[in-house]
Write a protein that holds these residues in place. Sequence first.
Motif, PDB file in Angstrom:
ATOM      1  N   TYR A 109       0.838  -1.198   0.000  1.00 55.85           N
ATOM      2  CA  TYR A 109       0.000   0.000   0.000  1.00 55.85           C
ATOM      3  C   TYR A 109       0.875   1.250   0.000  1.00 55.85           C
ATOM      4  O   TYR A 109       1.981   1.250   0.540  1.00 55.85           O
ATOM      5  CB  TYR A 109      -0.880   0.041   1.254  1.00 55.85           C
ATOM      6  CG  TYR A 109      -1.824  -1.123   1.418  1.00 55.85           C
ATOM      7  CD1 TYR A 109      -3.133  -1.057   0.946  1.00 55.85           C
ATOM      8  CD2 TYR A 109      -1.416  -2.289   2.070  1.00 55.85           C
ATOM      9  CE1 TYR A 109      -4.009  -2.119   1.113  1.00 55.85           C
ATOM     10  CE2 TYR A 109      -2.284  -3.358   2.239  1.00 55.85           C
ATOM     11  CZ  TYR A 109      -3.582  -3.266   1.760  1.00 55.85           C
ATOM     12  OH  TYR A 109      -4.442  -4.319   1.926  1.00 55.85           O
TER      13      TYR A 109
ATOM     14  N   SER B  62      -8.022   2.372   0.148  1.00 50.23           N
ATOM     15  CA  SER B  62      -6.939   1.613   0.784  1.00 50.23           C
ATOM     16  C   SER B  62      -5.553   1.933   0.236  1.00 50.23           C
ATOM     17  O   SER B  62      -4.550   1.574   0.837  1.00 50.23           O
ATOM     18  CB  SER B  62      -7.191   0.113   0.625  1.00 50.23           C
ATOM     19  OG  SER B  62      -7.105  -0.265  -0.742  1.00 50.23           O
ATOM     20  N   LYS B  63      -5.474   2.566  -0.941  1.00 52.00           N
ATOM     21  CA  LYS B  63      -4.192   2.890  -1.581  1.00 52.00           C
ATOM     22  C   LYS B  63      -3.391   1.626  -1.906  1.00 52.00           C
ATOM     23  O   LYS B  63      -2.168   1.600  -1.808  1.00 52.00           O
ATOM     24  CB  LYS B  63      -3.369   3.837  -0.704  1.00 52.00           C
ATOM     25  CG  LYS B  63      -4.046   5.175  -0.452  1.00 52.00           C
ATOM     26  CD  LYS B  63      -3.317   6.004   0.586  1.00 52.00           C
ATOM     27  CE  LYS B  63      -1.964   6.447   0.114  1.00 52.00           C
ATOM     28  NZ  LYS B  63      -1.299   7.350   1.097  1.00 52.00           N
ATOM     29  N   LEU B  64      -4.116   0.578  -2.299  1.00 52.84           N
ATOM     30  CA  LEU B  64      -3.448  -0.656  -2.711  1.00 52.84           C
ATOM     31  C   LEU B  64      -2.652  -0.410  -3.988  1.00 52.84           C
ATOM     32  O   LEU B  64      -3.167   0.150  -4.954  1.00 52.84           O
ATOM     33  CB  LEU B  64      -4.483  -1.761  -2.947  1.00 52.84           C
ATOM     34  CG  LEU B  64      -3.934  -3.106  -3.443  1.00 52.84           C
ATOM     35  CD1 LEU B  64      -3.120  -3.789  -2.354  1.00 52.84           C
ATOM     36  CD2 LEU B  64      -5.078  -4.012  -3.908  1.00 52.84           C
TER      37      LEU B  64
ATOM     38  N   PRO C 289      -5.246  -1.256   7.179  1.00 52.80           N
ATOM     39  CA  PRO C 289      -5.939  -1.584   5.925  1.00 52.80           C
ATOM     40  C   PRO C 289      -6.724  -2.893   6.018  1.00 52.80           C
ATOM     41  O   PRO C 289      -6.270  -3.857   6.642  1.00 52.80           O
ATOM     42  CB  PRO C 289      -4.794  -1.713   4.907  1.00 52.80           C
ATOM     43  CG  PRO C 289      -3.650  -0.970   5.502  1.00 52.80           C
ATOM     44  CD  PRO C 289      -3.788  -1.112   6.982  1.00 52.80           C
TER      45      PRO C 289
END
Length: 262
Positions: A6, A76-78, A204
């Motif tokens: 992430y 989540s900014k994966l 997350p």
Amino acid sequence: MFAALYGEFAPHAWHDPESEHDAYQLFLQRSLAMGWLDDRAGAAQEAASERRTIVAPGLWAMNDAGWSHPLAAPASKLISWFQVEASEVASDRPLPVQPFLRCAQDTTERIGVVQLDAVQVLLPVQGVDASTRPAYAVVPSMQTPEWFGECDPRSRASVRIRIDSGRTPSVPAIASQLTRHLSRLEQDVFVGAADDQIPLDSFPTPPFDDRFWDGPPTHGIVLSGELAEWSCDAIGWLAETVADSAAHLGIQSSLLFTVTRT
């Protein structure tokens, strides 16, 4: 094992999003090049035609990978995720989390610039048989903490760590023993303690179905402290150490291990 990275990601200007060199292919190629891929299943078919007979076991077999995941939380900014099947763990070796995360990072950085905020790994602790560990490798990762001995002292990073057993309260049941066990190890790759002030939902949400393990992540503990450096190497080493420590304390199921930088 499942790993998710992430943070912030900026693809290289030359990278084609439609390229055939996707996360799966790049991770597979990197695993093979470094001798980490367990290709015995495919080799058996070739051996039948006498094309190859000597095969290295490797550390994992490829399963899946991607730059995005349909089950990832929108905010989540994966950046990327990778799923492999870990090979049988040797008695004096840890789960191969350190090379797994190294391969994940190498693959992701192949197509862009990564600013990592968090790393999440599903640890198959049930694959660790603590009773087979020899005296010189009770916690096998403790054979290698000196790799981090030459770190710049300014590289130490403040982190928060969540260790979760899903629907089963097995991790909270051994929380004090686990933190005590980790604190007694002669290492300074991670120095920290339990932190009851950090809510579990501040980490997350894993980008996979709860049926993939014993999810959702509702029973866990949080540690706060410092890593020798903010890197997949250090995170992987710590994950290996936690997995063996948990196995020694009777855990026989997968654990969700998440590290965030603070």
